[in-house]
Design a protein around this motif. Structure first.
Motif, short mmCIF file in Angstrom:
data_model
loop_
_atom_site.label_atom_id
_atom_site.label_comp_id
_atom_site.label_asym_id
_atom_site.label_seq_id
_atom_site.Cartn_x
_atom_site.Cartn_y
_atom_site.Cartn_z
N VAL A 49 0.71 10.88 7.21
CA VAL A 49 0.98 10.34 5.88
C VAL A 49 0.89 11.47 4.87
CG1 VAL A 49 -1.44 9.73 5.40
CG2 VAL A 49 0.41 8.46 4.29
N THR A 50 1.59 11.29 3.76
CA THR A 50 1.49 12.22 2.65
C THR A 50 0.57 11.60 1.61
OG1 THR A 50 3.74 13.00 3.06
CG2 THR A 50 2.78 13.51 0.90
N VAL A 51 -0.40 12.38 1.16
CA VAL A 51 -1.34 11.92 0.14
C VAL A 51 -0.99 12.63 -1.15
CG1 VAL A 51 -3.76 11.80 -0.55
CG2 VAL A 51 -3.13 11.48 1.84
N TYR A 52 -0.83 11.86 -2.21
CA TYR A 52 -0.48 12.40 -3.52
C TYR A 52 -1.67 12.31 -4.46
CZ TYR A 52 4.42 12.28 -2.12
OH TYR A 52 5.61 12.50 -1.48
N LYS A 53 -1.66 13.18 -5.46
CA LYS A 53 -2.70 13.19 -6.48
C LYS A 53 -2.01 13.17 -7.83
CE LYS A 53 -6.45 15.85 -8.36
NZ LYS A 53 -7.14 17.12 -8.44
N SER A 54 -2.52 12.32 -8.72
CA SER A 54 -1.91 12.25 -10.04
C SER A 54 -2.71 13.09 -11.02
CB SER A 54 -1.83 10.80 -10.53
OG SER A 54 -3.11 10.26 -10.65
N SER A 55 -1.98 13.82 -11.84
CA SER A 55 -2.63 14.63 -12.86
C SER A 55 -2.84 13.82 -14.12
CB SER A 55 -1.78 15.88 -13.15
OG SER A 55 -0.46 15.49 -13.49
N LYS A 56 -2.04 12.79 -14.30
CA LYS A 56 -2.14 11.87 -15.43
C LYS A 56 -1.95 10.47 -14.88
CE LYS A 56 0.63 15.21 -17.93
NZ LYS A 56 1.96 15.46 -18.35
N SER A 57 -2.08 9.49 -15.71
CA SER A 57 -1.80 8.12 -15.27
C SER A 57 -0.32 8.04 -14.89
CB SER A 57 -2.11 7.13 -16.38
OG SER A 57 -1.69 5.85 -16.00
N ILE A 58 -0.05 7.52 -13.71
CA ILE A 58 1.34 7.46 -13.28
C ILE A 58 2.04 6.20 -13.76
CG2 ILE A 58 1.19 9.06 -11.36
CD1 ILE A 58 0.79 6.77 -9.49
N GLY A 59 1.28 5.27 -14.32
CA GLY A 59 1.87 4.14 -15.02
C GLY A 59 2.51 3.06 -14.18
N PHE A 60 2.22 2.99 -12.90
CA PHE A 60 2.76 1.93 -12.05
C PHE A 60 1.72 0.82 -11.94
CE2 PHE A 60 4.86 5.74 -10.05
CZ PHE A 60 6.12 5.49 -10.55
N ASP A 61 2.19 -0.43 -11.95
CA ASP A 61 1.28 -1.56 -11.77
C ASP A 61 0.71 -1.55 -10.36
OD1 ASP A 61 1.72 -2.53 -14.34
OD2 ASP A 61 3.39 -3.80 -13.70
N LYS A 62 -0.56 -1.97 -10.26
CA LYS A 62 -1.26 -1.99 -8.98
C LYS A 62 -1.80 -3.39 -8.75
CE LYS A 62 -2.74 2.37 -10.70
NZ LYS A 62 -3.25 2.61 -11.97
N MET A 63 -1.93 -3.75 -7.47
CA MET A 63 -2.48 -5.07 -7.15
C MET A 63 -3.05 -5.05 -5.73
SD MET A 63 -0.62 -8.75 -7.50
CE MET A 63 -0.61 -8.72 -9.29
N ALA A 64 -4.15 -5.76 -5.53
CA ALA A 64 -4.73 -5.90 -4.20
C ALA A 64 -3.90 -6.88 -3.38
CB ALA A 64 -6.16 -6.39 -4.30
N LEU A 65 -3.84 -6.65 -2.08
CA LEU A 65 -3.09 -7.54 -1.20
C LEU A 65 -3.66 -8.96 -1.25
CD1 LEU A 65 -2.55 -5.19 1.88
CD2 LEU A 65 -0.93 -5.74 0.05
N SER A 66 -4.97 -9.09 -1.44
CA SER A 66 -5.58 -10.41 -1.55
C SER A 66 -5.04 -11.17 -2.76
CB SER A 66 -7.10 -10.30 -1.64
OG SER A 66 -7.48 -9.53 -2.76
N GLN A 67 -4.80 -10.47 -3.86
CA GLN A 67 -4.23 -11.11 -5.05
C GLN A 67 -2.80 -11.57 -4.79
OE1 GLN A 67 -5.21 -7.60 -7.53
NE2 GLN A 67 -5.89 -9.11 -9.05
N LEU A 68 -2.03 -10.74 -4.10
CA LEU A 68 -0.65 -11.12 -3.77
C LEU A 68 -0.65 -12.35 -2.88
CD1 LEU A 68 0.87 -7.60 -3.09
CD2 LEU A 68 1.46 -9.13 -4.96
N ASN A 69 -1.55 -12.37 -1.88
CA ASN A 69 -1.66 -13.55 -1.00
C ASN A 69 -1.96 -14.80 -1.82
OD1 ASN A 69 -1.10 -12.44 1.50
ND2 ASN A 69 -3.23 -12.02 1.99
N SER A 70 -2.93 -14.70 -2.71
CA SER A 70 -3.34 -15.87 -3.51
C SER A 70 -2.21 -16.39 -4.39
CB SER A 70 -4.54 -15.50 -4.38
OG SER A 70 -5.65 -15.22 -3.57
#
Length: 139
Positions: A69-90
């Motif tokens: 896998v490729t691991v990325y590091k952000s230098s600033k906020s990358i501004g994408f929405d995030k969500m846990a898989l448990s929230q998506l399931n619910s």
């Protein structure tokens, strides 16, 4: 018979190339294309070429990242929405602790967070007698 075999091989390779390669940033699942679209706000931290070489914090994904896998590091906020898989399931009336499949890979830890921008298509299907969320990174 040869035509059938060639047709199958072409279809299989097209399906493989249509999937986007999963990657990790800020300990969240995304795709390489998503992270590359962030431009200079994100950069490659490290590339792991096999599941055996994954660091301790990514070992739980060794069944998913079998080819590394490729691991990325952000230098600033990358501004994408995030969500846990448990929230998506619910959200779609699936028990929060059920597994989720992303491009055919099973994520059993429902506390895993993803960048929602990778979700091109979602489906609720029955898997081993349980309702399961399937996420696809391409339509």
């Amino acid at each position: 018979m040869k035509k059938l075999l060639y047709s199958f091989l072409i279809l299989s390779s097209a399906t493989l190339f249509a999937q986007k390669k999963l990657a990790v940033a800020e300990n969240m699942i995304g795709t390489e294309d998503l992270f590359k679209s962030a431009g200079s706000r994100i950069q490659v931290l490290k590339v792991y070429n096999s599941a055996a070489s994954l660091p301790a914090n990514l070992k739980k994904y060794s069944s998913v990242f079998t080819n590394g896998v490729t691991v990325y590091k952000s230098s600033k906020s990358i501004g994408f929405d995030k969500m846990a898989l448990s929230q998506l399931n619910s959200q779609i009336d699936i028990p929060a602790d059920n597994s989720v499949f992303i491009d055919g890979y099973e994520f059993t830890d429902s506390s895993t967070k993803i960048f929602t921008a990778i979700m091109a298509k979602t489906e609720k299907k029955d898997y081993n007698g349980k309702p399961t969320l399937f996420i696809y990174t391409t339509k």
